[in-house]
Design a protein around this motif. Structure first.
Motif, PDB file in Angstrom:
ATOM      1  N   THR A 755      -4.134   2.007  -6.884  1.00 49.06           N
ATOM      2  CA  THR A 755      -4.164   3.067  -6.546  1.00 49.06           C
ATOM      3  C   THR A 755      -3.038   3.009  -5.677  1.00 49.06           C
ATOM      4  O   THR A 755      -3.445   4.643  -4.692  1.00 49.06           O
ATOM      5  CB  THR A 755      -5.838   3.770  -6.291  1.00 49.06           C
ATOM      6  OG1 THR A 755      -6.413   2.591  -5.520  1.00 49.06           O
ATOM      7  CG2 THR A 755      -6.527   3.608  -7.761  1.00 49.06           C
ATOM      8  N   HIS A 756      -3.659   2.386  -4.204  1.00 47.79           N
ATOM      9  CA  HIS A 756      -3.053   2.837  -2.941  1.00 47.79           C
ATOM     10  C   HIS A 756      -2.261   1.258  -2.726  1.00 47.79           C
ATOM     11  O   HIS A 756      -2.614   0.324  -2.871  1.00 47.79           O
ATOM     12  CB  HIS A 756      -4.400   3.163  -1.446  1.00 47.79           C
ATOM     13  CG  HIS A 756      -5.164   4.300  -1.843  1.00 47.79           C
ATOM     14  ND1 HIS A 756      -5.832   4.863  -3.180  1.00 47.79           N
ATOM     15  CD2 HIS A 756      -4.627   5.128  -1.347  1.00 47.79           C
ATOM     16  CE1 HIS A 756      -5.920   6.110  -3.279  1.00 47.79           C
ATOM     17  NE2 HIS A 756      -5.166   6.625  -1.609  1.00 47.79           N
ATOM     18  N   ILE A 757      -1.518   1.213  -1.410  1.00 52.17           N
ATOM     19  CA  ILE A 757      -0.477  -0.217  -0.669  1.00 52.17           C
ATOM     20  C   ILE A 757      -0.948   0.451   0.942  1.00 52.17           C
ATOM     21  O   ILE A 757      -1.036   1.396   1.454  1.00 52.17           O
ATOM     22  CB  ILE A 757       0.646   0.643  -0.881  1.00 52.17           C
ATOM     23  CG1 ILE A 757       1.021   0.283  -2.235  1.00 52.17           C
ATOM     24  CG2 ILE A 757       1.350  -0.374  -0.893  1.00 52.17           C
ATOM     25  CD1 ILE A 757       1.154  -1.466  -2.858  1.00 52.17           C
ATOM     26  N   ALA A 758      -1.626  -0.821   1.692  1.00 50.95           N
ATOM     27  CA  ALA A 758      -1.638  -1.080   2.435  1.00 50.95           C
ATOM     28  C   ALA A 758      -0.315  -1.041   2.707  1.00 50.95           C
ATOM     29  O   ALA A 758       0.542  -1.550   2.908  1.00 50.95           O
ATOM     30  CB  ALA A 758      -2.813  -1.891   2.777  1.00 50.95           C
ATOM     31  N   VAL A 759      -0.082   0.073   4.444  1.00 47.65           N
ATOM     32  CA  VAL A 759       0.840  -0.349   5.263  1.00 47.65           C
ATOM     33  C   VAL A 759       0.798  -0.941   6.874  1.00 47.65           C
ATOM     34  O   VAL A 759      -0.560  -1.105   7.500  1.00 47.65           O
ATOM     35  CB  VAL A 759       1.847   1.037   5.206  1.00 47.65           C
ATOM     36  CG1 VAL A 759       2.436   1.700   4.264  1.00 47.65           C
ATOM     37  CG2 VAL A 759       1.256   1.862   6.103  1.00 47.65           C
ATOM     38  N   PRO A 760       1.527  -1.682   7.379  1.00 51.10           N
ATOM     39  CA  PRO A 760       1.677  -2.063   8.452  1.00 51.10           C
ATOM     40  C   PRO A 760       0.595  -1.255   9.323  1.00 51.10           C
ATOM     41  O   PRO A 760       0.322  -1.496  10.335  1.00 51.10           O
ATOM     42  CB  PRO A 760       3.266  -2.438   9.201  1.00 51.10           C
ATOM     43  CG  PRO A 760       3.876  -2.171   7.476  1.00 51.10           C
ATOM     44  CD  PRO A 760       3.385  -1.512   7.036  1.00 51.10           C
ATOM     45  N   SER A 761       1.090  -0.196   9.662  1.00 49.23           N
ATOM     46  CA  SER A 761       0.189   0.657  10.481  1.00 49.23           C
ATOM     47  C   SER A 761      -0.984   0.872  10.337  1.00 49.23           C
ATOM     48  O   SER A 761      -2.393   1.378  10.580  1.00 49.23           O
ATOM     49  CB  SER A 761       0.502   2.345  10.029  1.00 49.23           C
ATOM     50  OG  SER A 761       0.310   2.936   8.959  1.00 49.23           O
ATOM     51  N   GLY A 762      -1.483  -0.161   9.092  1.00 48.99           N
ATOM     52  CA  GLY A 762      -3.127   0.059   8.384  1.00 48.99           C
ATOM     53  C   GLY A 762      -3.429   1.012   7.651  1.00 48.99           C
ATOM     54  O   GLY A 762      -4.420   0.930   7.004  1.00 48.99           O
ATOM     55  N   SER A 763      -2.735   2.370   7.299  1.00 47.34           N
ATOM     56  CA  SER A 763      -2.649   3.344   6.556  1.00 47.34           C
ATOM     57  C   SER A 763      -2.423   2.568   5.038  1.00 47.34           C
ATOM     58  O   SER A 763      -2.016   1.711   4.848  1.00 47.34           O
ATOM     59  CB  SER A 763      -1.577   4.539   6.555  1.00 47.34           C
ATOM     60  OG  SER A 763      -1.354   5.230   7.998  1.00 47.34           O
ATOM     61  N   ARG A 764      -4.076   3.517   4.275  1.00 50.86           N
ATOM     62  CA  ARG A 764      -3.940   3.012   2.702  1.00 50.86           C
ATOM     63  C   ARG A 764      -3.430   3.915   2.376  1.00 50.86           C
ATOM     64  O   ARG A 764      -3.693   5.356   1.955  1.00 50.86           O
ATOM     65  CB  ARG A 764      -5.153   2.778   2.022  1.00 50.86           C
ATOM     66  CG  ARG A 764      -5.853   1.628   2.871  1.00 50.86           C
ATOM     67  CD  ARG A 764      -7.178   1.305   2.311  1.00 50.86           C
ATOM     68  NE  ARG A 764      -7.026   1.046   0.808  1.00 50.86           N
ATOM     69  CZ  ARG A 764      -7.020   1.412  -0.462  1.00 50.86           C
ATOM     70  NH1 ARG A 764      -6.796   0.168  -0.255  1.00 50.86           N
ATOM     71  NH2 ARG A 764      -7.670   1.418  -1.605  1.00 50.86           N
ATOM     72  N   ILE A 765      -2.084   3.701   1.893  1.00 50.58           N
ATOM     73  CA  ILE A 765      -1.042   5.002   0.903  1.00 50.58           C
ATOM     74  C   ILE A 765      -0.822   5.070  -0.829  1.00 50.58           C
ATOM     75  O   ILE A 765      -1.399   4.386  -1.072  1.00 50.58           O
ATOM     76  CB  ILE A 765      -0.116   4.864   1.523  1.00 50.58           C
ATOM     77  CG1 ILE A 765       1.083   4.759   3.149  1.00 50.58           C
ATOM     78  CG2 ILE A 765       1.252   5.908   0.991  1.00 50.58           C
ATOM     79  CD1 ILE A 765      -0.060   6.197   3.686  1.00 50.58           C
ATOM     80  N   ALA A 766      -2.017   6.042  -0.926  1.00 53.53           N
ATOM     81  CA  ALA A 766      -1.401   6.660  -2.162  1.00 53.53           C
ATOM     82  C   ALA A 766      -0.605   6.285  -3.236  1.00 53.53           C
ATOM     83  O   ALA A 766       0.804   6.879  -2.832  1.00 53.53           O
ATOM     84  CB  ALA A 766      -2.008   8.119  -2.719  1.00 53.53           C
ATOM     85  N   VAL A 767      -0.823   5.222  -4.331  1.00 56.42           N
ATOM     86  CA  VAL A 767       0.334   5.474  -5.278  1.00 56.42           C
ATOM     87  C   VAL A 767       1.363   5.972  -6.657  1.00 56.42           C
ATOM     88  O   VAL A 767      -0.075   6.505  -6.751  1.00 56.42           O
ATOM     89  CB  VAL A 767       1.002   3.859  -5.864  1.00 56.42           C
ATOM     90  CG1 VAL A 767       2.154   3.367  -6.931  1.00 56.42           C
ATOM     91  CG2 VAL A 767       0.337   2.602  -4.651  1.00 56.42           C
ATOM     92  N   ASP A 768       1.908   6.774  -6.394  1.00 57.54           N
ATOM     93  CA  ASP A 768       1.796   7.914  -7.524  1.00 57.54           C
ATOM     94  C   ASP A 768       2.492   7.653  -8.341  1.00 57.54           C
ATOM     95  O   ASP A 768       3.903   6.877  -8.904  1.00 57.54           O
ATOM     96  CB  ASP A 768       3.101   9.226  -6.703  1.00 57.54           C
ATOM     97  CG  ASP A 768       2.775  10.260  -7.240  1.00 57.54           C
ATOM     98  OD1 ASP A 768       2.867   9.988  -9.488  1.00 57.54           O
ATOM     99  OD2 ASP A 768       2.972  11.715  -6.876  1.00 57.54           O
TER     100      ASP A 768
END
Length: 860
Positions: A755-768
């Motif tokens: 449902t989400h991907i972790a990015v370098p900033s530490g955020s978990r970004i939702a996958v559409d």
């Protein structure tokens, strides 16, 4: 001393064929003498050894006259050496050697004695007419010979027949041909194309023929008795005072009237004979040199689609037209007037359709059941019965109780067969006996075999109760000769029904009558209800019940003014202005076969109480649980049905939970998955599944179409207690979908379609996953610093599409190749963003920079 006939030249060859082969086909033109000379010529053949000759004629009028003529040539009366058997009329004696039979008599003879022990030869005369009984009789006779009597001889005689197929059916029988003695016949056609010969046109042609031809009698061919009566009514006043007699000729006439038509005209007088097709080949009308042919014939037609049989008036075939024409040239040169043009003549069908391929096969199916045959393919046929019509015939017999549920003949079916009438009428007659209604049933059966007893305007009324009353009491609109004949026939039918021993034992699937039924029927009939069609007479009280026995598939319930739904499932409409249209229930005896809404031509009213009493076992209870689109809910009702007719219905208090769920799922299929409360997480779960199915064909299909097809698997367990759209709002769609997966599948879904991907900033970004072919994430560019390559899902097989955003969350680049972006496009994007967002962090080397969710990373 009778004159020598043309067929006598062929008799030696015919004798040899029958002696050596055992079968023969004799083709002889009309007037050659085959019907009356052949049986007598074969009577003393050694191979016959004193046995009988049975000759099948397609019509009883021809059978009687052939027997009378043969007897007269021997100087005897009918019933001595030569006799006949037709329905309700038998003239045979202990010395009878030649029996002329018709109307299924041969079939019943074979059924009672399968070896046909007394017969040495069976002759099928006028086989070109291809009557149903002739085809059946020949099939049974061939099996009789194959199984029991190899010495039994079979001869087939015809006027216009393609002989080779019949000869092949008879095992390669010799074909013997006899030329007729014909004089030239001039043919005169109508000058203009017609829409079908009317009585007025026919009358005009007859008067023209009498005027143009100074001598000779006229033979007029019409399709039926009704047309004959109407032409007769026009001709008599037109010929008043002239030396011309008018004589009708058809099988329903008394014997004296038939004799008058066939006899030579009195000296100094001429004669116009108005005939059905009976005079086409079977009979010889003395003195005829002129033929007027209306060009029409009436044939039985059966529709497997509707289960309805009817008589249809169609153009005559070319073969029949030529035979009719030939009747003018037997005695001298003649002339034939055809009520159609020479051009129309070129489009006539070469020959008629065999009755077996177009008629109601109920009688055939019953006769075969008595013979012990369920599948007609066990017998040899020139044309086998059509499978669909034959199957419907057996279904009707089962409904009437003539066949058991296993398909064998029932005791009731045996009694029906003995009556020798159509199975519908036979069943009605037998059911009438325990009700004390045998006399009424006999009258009704006789009426149903007649075109119409009434004349004039009264014929417009379709209520059969009027005909029953007219038959019983007479009247100004009734032909007394026809009435007397029908009453005699009715009495014989009633006696036969009682003699079958049906009293006290109900037949068929319907409930047997009770002792008080007859009294109840009579009371209802005489008391009646004012304004109710058919209830004001005893005839009306009984007619509906009796017709219902004969036509249980044509019981109808009113659904609008003059419109009824029949138990068979089709509609029926009464003609305008019918008093019968007030009845709630009717039974339709005659119905045309035009579309789904047929026109009723003969019917009777049926009281609701009589329907409940006499047809109780045909009434079934049915629970209906279905989706009501208007109410957006499941509706459950209990109905009482007679075939397709709903007699009554009420709400079903406790419907089956399974049926409610089925109906709710059906509603979902009709309305679509939008009926469900799709949350964002539920829709995302579906989209993740669709994505994974695109990457791996072994993954379950969660498309809308597939989910609708598999509702029972994933949704049904969550519908307990629900029955409406409002109830469905309680469904947790995401939970239902997820529960359809195994533990391993759920783990893989989370792993390969996260449902989400972790990015370098530490955020978990939702996958559409809304586009399953290109899932994407939308992330600020600054949060991706330091990530050299594009994130991947589906086990590394599918790169995500990355929507890189400005600090204001606006897209600045869309890419599936992050490495290429850092190497190339980043520096142009950096220049633009740095000018618009100078306070934010825009490093020279994005791969060495620290990713941040803020304006600048800490310490910068």
């Amino acid at each position: 001393m009778t004159a020598r006939m043309p067929v006598e030249q062929a008799i030696p060859e015919l004798k040899e064929a029958l002696e050596k082969h055992g079968s023969a086909v004799l083709v002889a033109e009309p007037g050659a003498g085959k019907t009356t000379r052949v049986p007598i010529a074969l009577l003393e053949e050694p191979w016959l050894a004193g046995s009988k000759i049975i000759m099948l004629e397609p019509r009883k009028l021809a059978a009687r006259n052939a027997a009378r003529y043969m007897a007269s040539t021997l100087g005897e009366k009918v019933g001595e050496t030569v006799g006949y058997r037709v329905r309700m009329d038998t003239r045979v004696g202990p010395r009878t050697r030649i029996e002329v039979v018709t109307e299924g008599v041969l079939t019943r003879m074979l059924q009672s004695d399968p070896s046909l022990e007394e017969a040495g030869l069976v002759i099928f005369d006028e086989y070109h007419e291809r009557s149903l009984q002739a085809d059946l009789g020949l099939a049974l006779a061939l099996q009789c010979r194959a199984l029991f009597r190899e010495e039994l001889r079979i001869a087939v005689m015809s006027a216009t027949l393609e002989a080779e197929p019949v000869a092949s059916l008879l095992g390669g029988a010799p074909v013997v041909r006899s030329e007729g003695r014909m004089y030239p016949v001039e043919t005169r056609y109508a000058p203009e194309k017609t829409q079908g010969a009317t009585e007025a046109e026919t009358t005009a042609f007859v008067l023209r023929a009498l005027s143009e031809q100074s001598a000779g009698d006229v033979l007029v061919f019409l399709p039926g008795a009704g047309e004959i009566r109407r032409v007769e009514a026009r001709l008599r006043p037109a010929l008043a005072g002239k030396a011309v007699d008018v004589a009708p000729l058809h099988g329903s006439l008394p014997q004296e009237a038939q004799d008058r038509a066939l006899a030579p005209s009195a000296p100094g007088r001429r004669k116009v004979v108005l005939s059905t097709a009976v005079a086409e080949s079977s009979l010889t009308v003395e003195g005829v040199t002129i033929v007027v042919d209306a060009g029409l014939m009436r044939v039985p037609r059966f529709s497997p689609r509707t289960g309805m049989a009817r008589l249809e008036t169609i153009p005559v075939s070319l073969a029949s037209a030529d035979q009719r024409r030939g009747r003018a040239g037997r005695l001298a040169p003649g002339v034939c007037y055809r009520l159609w043009t020479e051009e129309e003549n070129r489009y006539l069908a070469p020959a008629g359709t065999p009755e077996i391929v177009a008629a109601d096969l109920a009688s055939l199916a019953l006769d075969l059941a008595v013979w012990g045959v369920e599948n007609p393919q066990e017998l040899a046929w020139l044309d086998p019965p059509p499978a669909a019509a034959y199957q419907q015939a057996r279904e009707l017999l089962t409904e009437l109780g003539a066949l058991t549920e296993k398909g064998g003949l029932s005791p009731h079916g045996e009694r029906m067969a003995r009556l020798g009438v159509h199975p519908r009428l036979a069943h009605m007659l037998l059911r009438s006996v325990p009700l004390g209604l045998a006399e009424e049933a006999g009258r009704l059966a006789a009426l149903l075999g007649e075109r119409d007893l009434l004349r004039g305007e009264q014929r417009r009324d379709v209520d059969i109760a009027l005909r029953l009353k007219a038959l019983r009491h007479g009247g100004a609109h009734v032909d007394e000769r026809v009435r007397e004949r029908l009453l005699a026939e009715a009495a014989e039918l009633a006696r036969s029904a009682v003699a079958c021993g049906e009293a006290g034992a109900g037949g068929g699937k319907e409930a047997a009558g009770t002792a008080g039924t007859a009294r109840a029927v009579r009371a209802a009939g005489t008391a009646g209800t004012e304004g109710t069609a058919g209830a004001a007479s005893e005839e009306g009280g009984a007619a509906g019940i009796l017709l219902g026995f004969a036509y249980p598939d044509r019981i109808g319930r009113r659904r609008g003014p003059g419109r009824y739904t029949l138990s068979i499932g089709r509609g029926a409409e009464l003609p305008a202005g019918q008093l019968l249209a007030q009845a709630e229930y009717v039974v339709v005896a005659e119905l045309d076969d035009q579309g789904q809404e047929g026109r009723a031509q003969l019917a009777a009213s049926l009281e609701a109480a009589d329907l409940e009493r006499h047809f109780a076992s045909l009434i079934r209870r049915e629970e209906t649980v279905r989706w009501d689109a208007e109410a957006q809910a499941v509706r459950a009702r209990e109905s009482r049905l007679l075939g397709a007719i709903v007699l009554s219905e009420r709400p079903l208090a406790k419907p089956s939970a399974e049926k409610v769920a089925e109906a709710l799922l059906q509603g979902l299929r009709q309305e679509g998955l939008a009926m469900l409360p799709w949350s964002r997480s539920a829709r995302q779960l579906q989209e993740r599944g669709i994505f994974l199915a695109g990457a791996d064909s072994a993954w379950p299909d969660w498309s809308d179409a597939a989910l609708l097809d598999t509702l029972e698997d994933w949704l049904a367990p969550y519908l307990g207690g629900m029955k409406s759209r409002a109830d469905l709002q309680r469904v947790n769609v995401a939970q239902a979908l997820e529960s359809s997966l195994s533990w391993e599948q759920r783990s893989r879904l989370d792993r390969e379609a996260p449902t989400h991907i972790a990015v370098p900033s530490g955020s978990r970004i939702a996958v559409d996953y809304s586009d399953p072919k290109a899932p994407f994430i939308a992330v600020r560019l600054q949060e991706m610093f330091g990530l050299p390559d594009t994130p991947r899902i589906a086990g590394g097989r599918v790169p995500l599409t990355v929507h890189l955003l400005s600090p204001a969350q606006r897209p600045v680049q869309v890419t599936r190749d992050l490495a290429s972006f850092w190497s190339n496009a980043y520096f142009e994007v950096r220049k633009d963003l740095k000018g618009r967002y100078p306070k934010h962090y825009w490093p020279d080397d994005p791969l060495e920079a620290t990713a941040t969710r803020r304006v600048r990373p800490p310490g910068s």
